[in-house]
Motif scaffolding. Structure first.
Motif, PDB file in Angstrom:
ATOM      1  N   ALA A   1       0.842  -1.205   0.000  1.00 47.02           N
ATOM      2  CA  ALA A   1       0.000   0.000   0.000  1.00 47.02           C
ATOM      3  C   ALA A   1       0.878   1.256   0.000  1.00 47.02           C
ATOM      4  N   TRP A   2       1.948   1.246   0.797  1.00 46.93           N
ATOM      5  CA  TRP A   2       2.836   2.414   0.833  1.00 46.93           C
ATOM      6  C   TRP A   2       3.474   2.633  -0.534  1.00 46.93           C
ATOM      7  N   VAL A   3       3.977   1.556  -1.126  1.00 43.95           N
ATOM      8  CA  VAL A   3       4.633   1.655  -2.433  1.00 43.95           C
ATOM      9  C   VAL A   3       3.669   2.206  -3.475  1.00 43.95           C
ATOM     10  N   ARG A   4       2.426   1.762  -3.444  1.00 41.22           N
ATOM     11  CA  ARG A   4       1.431   2.258  -4.405  1.00 41.22           C
ATOM     12  C   ARG A   4       1.200   3.756  -4.256  1.00 41.22           C
ATOM     13  N   GLY A   5       1.328   4.262  -3.064  1.00 40.13           N
ATOM     14  CA  GLY A   5       1.097   5.677  -2.819  1.00 40.13           C
ATOM     15  C   GLY A   5       2.343   6.544  -2.866  1.00 40.13           C
ATOM     16  N   HIS A   6       3.504   5.938  -3.096  1.00 40.18           N
ATOM     17  CA  HIS A   6       4.769   6.672  -3.060  1.00 40.18           C
ATOM     18  C   HIS A   6       5.677   6.241  -4.212  1.00 40.18           C
ATOM     19  N   LYS A   7       5.249   6.529  -5.418  1.00 37.61           N
ATOM     20  CA  LYS A   7       6.012   6.104  -6.595  1.00 37.61           C
ATOM     21  C   LYS A   7       7.421   6.680  -6.592  1.00 37.61           C
ATOM     22  N   LYS A   8       7.561   7.984  -6.415  1.00 41.38           N
ATOM     23  CA  LYS A   8       8.882   8.614  -6.501  1.00 41.38           C
ATOM     24  C   LYS A   8       9.842   8.009  -5.487  1.00 41.38           C
ATOM     25  N   GLU A   9       9.382   7.879  -4.247  1.00 43.76           N
ATOM     26  CA  GLU A   9      10.241   7.328  -3.205  1.00 43.76           C
ATOM     27  C   GLU A   9      10.622   5.876  -3.521  1.00 43.76           C
ATOM     28  N   THR A  10       9.662   5.116  -4.036  1.00 49.61           N
ATOM     29  CA  THR A  10       9.920   3.719  -4.384  1.00 49.61           C
ATOM     30  C   THR A  10      10.958   3.626  -5.500  1.00 49.61           C
ATOM     31  N   VAL A  11      10.788   4.446  -6.522  1.00 51.43           N
ATOM     32  CA  VAL A  11      11.753   4.461  -7.625  1.00 51.43           C
ATOM     33  C   VAL A  11      13.132   4.831  -7.097  1.00 51.43           C
ATOM     34  N   ASP A  12      13.212   5.857  -6.260  1.00 47.25           N
ATOM     35  CA  ASP A  12      14.505   6.281  -5.701  1.00 47.25           C
ATOM     36  C   ASP A  12      15.175   5.161  -4.904  1.00 47.25           C
ATOM     37  N   ILE A  13      14.381   4.384  -4.182  1.00 51.14           N
ATOM     38  CA  ILE A  13      14.926   3.280  -3.391  1.00 51.14           C
ATOM     39  C   ILE A  13      15.442   2.166  -4.300  1.00 51.14           C
ATOM     40  N   LEU A  14      14.723   1.898  -5.389  1.00 46.35           N
ATOM     41  CA  LEU A  14      15.052   0.761  -6.255  1.00 46.35           C
ATOM     42  C   LEU A  14      16.170   1.015  -7.258  1.00 46.35           C
ATOM     43  N   VAL A  15      16.378   2.252  -7.656  1.00 48.09           N
ATOM     44  CA  VAL A  15      17.377   2.551  -8.697  1.00 48.09           C
ATOM     45  C   VAL A  15      18.749   1.960  -8.371  1.00 48.09           C
ATOM     46  N   PRO A  16      19.310   2.179  -7.186  1.00 47.61           N
ATOM     47  CA  PRO A  16      20.663   1.640  -6.924  1.00 47.61           C
ATOM     48  C   PRO A  16      20.705   0.107  -6.926  1.00 47.61           C
ATOM     49  N   SER A  17      19.692  -0.539  -6.382  1.00 47.20           N
ATOM     50  CA  SER A  17      19.751  -2.002  -6.305  1.00 47.20           C
ATOM     51  C   SER A  17      19.465  -2.666  -7.652  1.00 47.20           C
ATOM     52  N   LEU A  18      18.650  -2.037  -8.488  1.00 45.43           N
ATOM     53  CA  LEU A  18      18.372  -2.603  -9.809  1.00 45.43           C
ATOM     54  C   LEU A  18      19.405  -2.193 -10.848  1.00 45.43           C
ATOM     55  N   ASN A  19      20.188  -1.169 -10.523  1.00 44.16           N
ATOM     56  CA  ASN A  19      21.212  -0.660 -11.427  1.00 44.16           C
ATOM     57  C   ASN A  19      20.608  -0.266 -12.780  1.00 44.16           C
ATOM     58  N   LEU A  20      19.471   0.416 -12.713  1.00 37.32           N
ATOM     59  CA  LEU A  20      18.781   0.906 -13.899  1.00 37.32           C
ATOM     60  C   LEU A  20      18.544   2.398 -13.761  1.00 37.32           C
ATOM     61  N   LYS A  21      18.254   3.048 -14.863  1.00 40.59           N
ATOM     62  CA  LYS A  21      17.978   4.481 -14.856  1.00 40.59           C
ATOM     63  C   LYS A  21      16.641   4.752 -14.157  1.00 40.59           C
ATOM     64  N   PRO A  22      16.514   5.916 -13.518  1.00 42.23           N
ATOM     65  CA  PRO A  22      15.267   6.236 -12.826  1.00 42.23           C
ATOM     66  C   PRO A  22      14.032   6.161 -13.726  1.00 42.23           C
ATOM     67  N   ASP A  23      14.129   6.637 -14.975  1.00 39.90           N
ATOM     68  CA  ASP A  23      12.945   6.571 -15.834  1.00 39.90           C
ATOM     69  C   ASP A  23      12.601   5.135 -16.207  1.00 39.90           C
ATOM     70  N   THR A  24      13.603   4.267 -16.273  1.00 38.80           N
ATOM     71  CA  THR A  24      13.341   2.844 -16.534  1.00 38.80           C
ATOM     72  C   THR A  24      12.599   2.228 -15.359  1.00 38.80           C
ATOM     73  N   VAL A  25      13.077   2.487 -14.155  1.00 38.02           N
ATOM     74  CA  VAL A  25      12.422   1.945 -12.957  1.00 38.02           C
ATOM     75  C   VAL A  25      10.998   2.491 -12.840  1.00 38.02           C
ATOM     76  N   ALA A  26      10.796   3.750 -13.192  1.00 40.69           N
ATOM     77  CA  ALA A  26       9.449   4.326 -13.155  1.00 40.69           C
ATOM     78  C   ALA A  26       8.518   3.612 -14.129  1.00 40.69           C
ATOM     79  N   ARG A  27       9.024   3.258 -15.293  1.00 40.28           N
ATOM     80  CA  ARG A  27       8.196   2.533 -16.267  1.00 40.28           C
ATOM     81  C   ARG A  27       7.897   1.107 -15.795  1.00 40.28           C
TER      82      ARG A  27
END
Length: 149
Positions: A72-98
């Motif tokens: 539920a938190w992740v669904r309501g906090h896209k930007k924060e979720t993307v920011d958290i995932l970018v380093p661990s996925l080693n992908l660009k922020p716009d890729t993680v957002a998509r």
């Protein structure tokens, strides 16, 4: 992926993030998204051992409650979720957002399986050669430990 980039293969059934970045860099293009042609399918489930279920049911209930609170938190906090995932996925922020935009709607918010996806599973189990006949999946899972939300 290396074989695709070096021309050793013409196609590659890969992950969404790599597909997005290959398209953006003009090194490849998406020919088919399996989600567009595969019937509704269950691809996410949480598992617990019989020992955990029998010996620590309250722990299991607390874990599941926390898991769905996090969804539920992740669904309501896209930007924060993307920011958290970018380093661990080693992908660009716009890729993680998509990726987020495509995958978030598929995650259960309460632990109940999609009924259409559950109808697909028995025939898929036979088609994959796991069993010779369609199983009764009602004996394979329980909703008894899901949080009351």
């Amino acid at each position: 992926l290396a074989a695709l980039k070096t021309g050793q293969v013409d196609a590659w059934p890969g992950d969404l993030g790599a597909a997005i970045e290959l398209t953006q860099s003009h090194e490849g293009r998406v020919l088919l998204n399996f989600g567009d042609v595969v019937p509704p399918f269950i691809n996410t489930a949480l598992f617990a051992s019989n020992t955990l279920i029998e010996q620590h049911p309250d722990l299991l209930r607390r874990f599941l409650k926390a898991w769905y609170e996090n969804i539920a938190w992740v669904r309501g906090h896209k930007k924060e979720t993307v920011d958290i995932l970018v380093p661990s996925l080693n992908l660009k922020p716009d890729t993680v957002a998509r990726i987020y935009d495509q995958l978030m709607p598929t995650l259960s918010t309460d632990g109940h399986f999609d009924p259409q996806g559950m109808k697909t599973m028995p025939s898929a189990i036979v088609q994959l050669g796991i069993l010779d006949s369609e199983p009764d999946l009602s004996t394979a899972y329980t909703e008894a430990y899901l949080p009351k939300m």
